[in-house]
Write an enzyme that holds these catalytic residues in place. Structure first.
Site, mmCIF file in Angstrom:
data_model
loop_
_atom_site.group_PDB
_atom_site.id
_atom_site.type_symbol
_atom_site.label_atom_id
_atom_site.label_comp_id
_atom_site.label_asym_id
_atom_site.label_seq_id
_atom_site.Cartn_x
_atom_site.Cartn_y
_atom_site.Cartn_z
ATOM 1 N N LYS A 94 0.951 -1.132 -0.015
ATOM 2 C CA LYS A 94 -0.172 -0.016 0.094
ATOM 3 C C LYS A 94 0.803 1.269 0.014
ATOM 4 O O LYS A 94 1.744 1.262 0.804
ATOM 5 C CB LYS A 94 -0.860 0.191 0.961
ATOM 6 C CG LYS A 94 -1.571 1.196 1.272
ATOM 7 C CD LYS A 94 -2.679 1.367 2.663
ATOM 8 C CE LYS A 94 -3.223 2.596 2.892
ATOM 9 N NZ LYS A 94 -4.489 2.569 4.069
ATOM 10 N N ASP A 138 -2.815 10.100 3.783
ATOM 11 C CA ASP A 138 -4.108 9.763 4.066
ATOM 12 C C ASP A 138 -4.888 10.695 4.755
ATOM 13 O O ASP A 138 -4.908 10.602 5.888
ATOM 14 C CB ASP A 138 -4.210 8.025 4.456
ATOM 15 C CG ASP A 138 -5.867 8.003 4.393
ATOM 16 O OD1 ASP A 138 -6.837 8.576 3.840
ATOM 17 O OD2 ASP A 138 -6.062 6.735 5.335
ATOM 18 N N LYS A 185 -10.393 12.411 8.209
ATOM 19 C CA LYS A 185 -10.050 12.116 9.634
ATOM 20 C C LYS A 185 -9.904 13.122 10.708
ATOM 21 O O LYS A 185 -9.614 14.520 10.389
ATOM 22 C CB LYS A 185 -8.484 11.590 9.574
ATOM 23 C CG LYS A 185 -8.420 10.198 8.763
ATOM 24 C CD LYS A 185 -6.804 9.639 8.695
ATOM 25 C CE LYS A 185 -7.022 8.197 7.808
ATOM 26 N NZ LYS A 185 -7.531 7.380 8.620
ATOM 27 N N ASP A 194 1.121 5.894 5.784
ATOM 28 C CA ASP A 194 0.226 5.146 5.046
ATOM 29 C C ASP A 194 0.844 4.447 3.764
ATOM 30 O O ASP A 194 0.103 3.851 3.362
ATOM 31 C CB ASP A 194 -0.927 5.935 4.931
ATOM 32 C CG ASP A 194 -2.112 4.927 5.012
ATOM 33 O OD1 ASP A 194 -2.051 3.970 5.461
ATOM 34 O OD2 ASP A 194 -3.249 5.393 4.341
ATOM 35 N N ASP A 231 -12.425 7.115 3.342
ATOM 36 C CA ASP A 231 -11.025 6.690 4.186
ATOM 37 C C ASP A 231 -10.628 5.351 4.021
ATOM 38 O O ASP A 231 -9.665 4.908 4.459
ATOM 39 C CB ASP A 231 -11.461 7.190 5.534
ATOM 40 C CG ASP A 231 -10.179 7.393 6.237
ATOM 41 O OD1 ASP A 231 -8.927 7.332 5.584
ATOM 42 O OD2 ASP A 231 -10.266 7.413 7.679
ATOM 43 N N GLU A 273 -9.760 3.737 1.755
ATOM 44 C CA GLU A 273 -8.956 4.079 0.239
ATOM 45 C C GLU A 273 -7.918 3.102 -0.172
ATOM 46 O O GLU A 273 -7.813 2.764 -1.301
ATOM 47 C CB GLU A 273 -8.389 5.310 0.179
ATOM 48 C CG GLU A 273 -7.004 5.658 0.741
ATOM 49 C CD GLU A 273 -6.920 5.313 2.414
ATOM 50 O OE1 GLU A 273 -7.924 5.410 3.025
ATOM 51 O OE2 GLU A 273 -5.710 4.934 2.707
ATOM 52 N N ARG A 314 -7.628 -0.202 0.293
ATOM 53 C CA ARG A 314 -7.965 -1.593 -0.215
ATOM 54 C C ARG A 314 -8.445 -1.162 -1.777
ATOM 55 O O ARG A 314 -8.185 -2.173 -2.535
ATOM 56 C CB ARG A 314 -9.122 -2.116 0.297
ATOM 57 C CG ARG A 314 -10.422 -1.176 0.397
ATOM 58 C CD ARG A 314 -11.303 -1.777 1.515
ATOM 59 N NE ARG A 314 -11.054 -1.214 2.890
ATOM 60 C CZ ARG A 314 -11.558 -1.358 3.902
ATOM 61 N NH1 ARG A 314 -12.733 -2.333 3.686
ATOM 62 N NH2 ARG A 314 -11.330 -1.111 5.016
HETATM 63 N N1 BES Z 1 -4.585 4.102 6.815
HETATM 64 C C1 BES Z 1 -5.734 4.149 7.436
HETATM 65 C C2 BES Z 1 -5.651 2.900 8.345
HETATM 66 C C3 BES Z 1 -4.589 3.099 9.717
HETATM 67 C C4 BES Z 1 -5.065 3.753 10.772
HETATM 68 C C5 BES Z 1 -3.342 2.961 9.630
HETATM 69 C C6 BES Z 1 -4.405 4.035 12.077
HETATM 70 C C7 BES Z 1 -2.498 3.352 10.783
HETATM 71 C C8 BES Z 1 -2.989 3.879 11.742
HETATM 72 C C9 BES Z 1 -6.880 3.458 6.521
HETATM 73 O O1 BES Z 1 -7.021 4.165 5.214
HETATM 74 C C10 BES Z 1 -8.428 3.905 6.921
HETATM 75 O O2 BES Z 1 -8.815 5.144 7.144
HETATM 76 N N2 BES Z 1 -8.980 2.759 7.452
HETATM 77 C C11 BES Z 1 -10.381 3.020 8.081
HETATM 78 C C12 BES Z 1 -11.200 2.206 7.535
HETATM 79 C C13 BES Z 1 -12.725 2.334 7.832
HETATM 80 C C14 BES Z 1 -13.102 3.714 7.118
HETATM 81 C C15 BES Z 1 -13.352 1.281 7.418
HETATM 82 C C16 BES Z 1 -10.133 2.817 9.677
HETATM 83 O O3 BES Z 1 -9.362 1.593 9.859
HETATM 84 O O4 BES Z 1 -10.756 3.289 10.281
HETATM 85 ZN ZN ZN Z 2 -5.114 4.634 4.417
HETATM 86 MG MG MG Z 3 -7.889 5.776 5.077
#
Ligand code: BES
Ligand code: ZN
Ligand code: MG
Length: 473
Positions: A242, A247, A254, A265, A324, A326, A328
């Protein structure tokens, strides 16, 4: 830090076993609770004639294992650096019948781990003092020790490369600079690095990747790294990382506190670039391709929205529930590309994908989803060899169903529960063919708030070593 093999000189380290405190001096140190020879215990003192004493605790000989040696010798190097010791002599006997090559490797790696600094953006930078380590294995095993120390040096170089890429902020590391560094660092080792820009990504019809990238003024880059060094094998392993160089969450923005570390990220990308550096610099006999779909998830009048329905390179349509989620989406196209265009026979994707994984497993253990237990066993062996931890999470039809959309072929979030599994299974559903696959979520482990063992705070470079060992041993 420089290692010499079969040379003497410098502060002579004494290895101490807690069940063999055989001098009165050691016994009294132990009685006074100053030093008892336990693992990771290091004692240093210097007298007025600058004569030094360095005691290294190794616990019980029968319980010595490699990761304890890494942690212990990490502390040794920290003590040497603190006391400005420039030269040390390590005479290493056979320990717990461990292989001399792996022994030297663990000791060297632990010591080298203590030299990492991320101070590039400090106006005043203190250089890490150079230490000469005179390493003496048992006679006749010099070549084995040399092999171990060389491997440790290259692995550490690769881990530090990953850490530097991941630690640097998003105004410095963005798709183009990430791609340029990958090219500069890998091509000299015989890796072919191809960088595709927006036009070529459009021609590939990577609509999911492009949707995420669209709001950013930074051009997305598809980075393809190819290393073929085993003509006898039909195996072609794909590593997909990734590569979100930032992000913000997009329209599903966020909160400010959660956004600060989102330059990390691209942890999956940093890891695969590090692993490619390890494999190629150590001339591993493998065929590996690595793919990174690098972009930023930003906000603009043209950003993709919650509720949009988008396409993807695979042809599948995706309902966007949350901008968010994103990572995947970018991985969907990268994984499809690796299996359809690059002929991957096995695939591992690595991603800072979900907060859910970090909450479930914390900062030391990465989470995995797989469709093939045999392949996973190989990875697990690599992790064990590296002293890094991974935990396989369940992947069932039930979780797959959670990603079903009413209006499109799939949706990009599976709901409130089981977020690590639904995210991983989303990625797996974009394999162009059914090949052995492992998804590794490093959201908790790629960058840590709290240091542990020889892993400092900030980017860790986790999984670089594990991937190297898993693919070569
Ligand atoms: N990059 C984040 C995941 C992340 C969170 C990495 C904290 C490192 C530390 C990812 O893109 C994300 O925002 N995931 C969301 C998914 C949700 C919207 C289904 C999450 O985990 O909240
Ligand atoms: Zn992310
Ligand atoms: Mg995200």
């Amino acid at each position: 830090m420089k290692f010499n093999i079969g040379k003497n000189g410098g502060v002579k380290a004494e290895l101490v076993f807690e069940d063999r405190l055989d001098t009165d001096f050691l016994k009294s140190l132990s009685e006074k609770e100053v030093f008892a020879g336990k693992p990771e215990e290091v004692y240093f003192s210097m007298n007025s004639s600058f004569e030094s004493l360095l005691l290294i605790g190794l616990g019980k000989e029968s319980e010595i294992e490699f990761d304890m040696l890494r942690r212990t010798f990490f502390k040794v190097a920290e003590v040497l650096l603190k006391h400005k010791i420039e030269e040390v002599e390590l005479n290493i006997p056979k320990l717990n019948n461990l292989c001399n090559y792996k022994l030297a490797e663990a000791i060297a790696e632990g010591m080298l781990q203590a030299t990492y600094r991320f101070d590039k953006f400090k106006s005043e930078r203190k250089a890490v003092p150079e230490i000469t380590v005179n390493y003496n294995p048992i006679p006749g095993k010099e070549h084995r020790a040399e092999k171990g120390i060389n491997e440790a040096n290259k692995l550490i170089e690769s881990i530090f490369l990953a850490r530097d890429l991941i630690n640097q902020p998003a105004n410095v590391i963005y798709p183009k600079t990430l791609a340029d560094i990958a090219k500069e660092r890998l091509e000299k080792n015989g890796v072919k690095v191809t960088i595709y820009g927006k036009k070529e990504i459009e021609e590939l019809k990577m609509e999911a990747f492009l949707s995420v990238a669209r709001a950013s003024s930074k051009e997305p880059k598809l980075i393809v790294m190819e290393y073929y060094n085993n003509p006898e094998s039909d195996e072609r392993i794909a590593l997909v990382g990734k590569g979100l160089t930032y992000d913000s969450g997009g329209y599903a923005i966020k909160p400010a506190t959660g956004m600060v570390t989102m330059h990390m990220d691209m942890g999956g990308a940093g890891t695969v670039i590090g692993a490619m550096n390890a494999l190629s610099s150590l001339k591993a006999k493998v065929n590996v391709v690595a793919v990174v779909a690098a972009c930023e998830n930003m906000i603009s009048g043209d950003g993709y929205r919650n509720g949009d329905i988008i396409g993807s390179m695979s042809g599948k349509t995706i309902e966007i529930i949350n901008t968010d989620a994103e990572g995947r989406l970018t991985l969907a196209d990268a994984v499809y590309y690796a299996t359809s265009n690059l002929g991957a026979t096995k695939l591992i994707d690595l991603a800072t994908l979900t907060g859910a994984c970090a909450i479930a497993l914390g900062e030391q253990v990465s989470g995995a989803i797989t469709n093939n237990d045999e392949f996973f066993a190989k990875l697990l062996a690599g992790n064990e060899r590296a002293g890094e931890m991974i935990w396989k999470m369940p992947s069932t039809e039930y979780y797959k169903k959670m990603n079903e959309s009413k209006v499109a072929d799939i949706k990009n979030t599976g709901g409130k529960y089981g977020g690590m599994m639904t995210a991983g299974l989303f990625v797996g559903s974009f394999l162009a063919k059914e090949i052995p696959w492992i998804h590794i979520d490093i959201a908790g482990t790629a960058g840590v708030e709290k240091a542990y063992g020889y892993v400092g705070e900030g980017a860790t470079g986790v999984m670089v070593k594990s991937l190297y060992y898993a693919l070569t041993e």
